[in-house]
Design an enzyme around this catalytic site. Sequence first.
Site, PDB file in Angstrom:
ATOM      1  N   CYS A  15     -40.078 -12.289  42.166  1.00 32.77           N
ATOM      2  CA  CYS A  15     -38.972 -12.891  41.406  1.00 32.77           C
ATOM      3  C   CYS A  15     -39.242 -14.371  41.072  1.00 32.77           C
ATOM      4  O   CYS A  15     -40.076 -14.751  41.801  1.00 32.77           O
ATOM      5  CB  CYS A  15     -37.350 -12.502  41.973  1.00 32.77           C
ATOM      6  N   CYS A  89     -36.065  -9.927  36.831  1.00 35.22           N
ATOM      7  CA  CYS A  89     -35.998 -11.439  36.306  1.00 35.22           C
ATOM      8  C   CYS A  89     -36.836 -11.627  35.045  1.00 35.22           C
ATOM      9  O   CYS A  89     -37.225 -12.838  34.839  1.00 35.22           O
ATOM     10  CB  CYS A  89     -36.199 -12.070  37.468  1.00 35.22           C
ATOM     11  N   CYS A  93     -46.406  -9.532  35.864  1.00 37.01           N
ATOM     12  CA  CYS A  93     -47.364  -9.429  37.002  1.00 37.01           C
ATOM     13  C   CYS A  93     -48.808  -9.173  36.357  1.00 37.01           C
ATOM     14  O   CYS A  93     -48.653  -8.264  35.376  1.00 37.01           O
ATOM     15  CB  CYS A  93     -46.884  -8.694  38.171  1.00 37.01           C
TER      16      CYS A  93
END
Length: 138
Positions: A15, A89, A93
Amino acid sequence: MSTETAKKPSVLFVCVHNAGRSQMAAAFLTTLSKGAIEVRSAGSQPADKVNPAAVEAMAELGIDMSAEIPKVLTTEAVKESDVVITMGCGDTCPIFPGKRYEDWELEDPAGQGVDAVRPIRDDIKARIEDLIASLTPA
């Protein structure tokens, strides 16, 4: 010993601030998997400390997160993990083939008191129990 370690599934929780949701998820997974799963957590913009309301909410269940420190997300952490879970959130990645990616839509506990954090904590715990069931042989 090293062959056992290689077989252990690993999970990375991500997050933005690595101060609330991902820390609670990591603490639950570490505690509830009893070491059967390797656990990491990180954020793209780590906070300077873990959310005190999250620490308090977890302490109510006997899990001490007070010594945890938010960590910065690295490509290596993603590469080394079998499962990468973002916490609703919008963090992105690096994507590697063969990994399992999940996004858990969770309310952000930032700036909220422990009363607001408890339902988030309980939601995370239920998801962690399902995750452990999916990663460990029955």
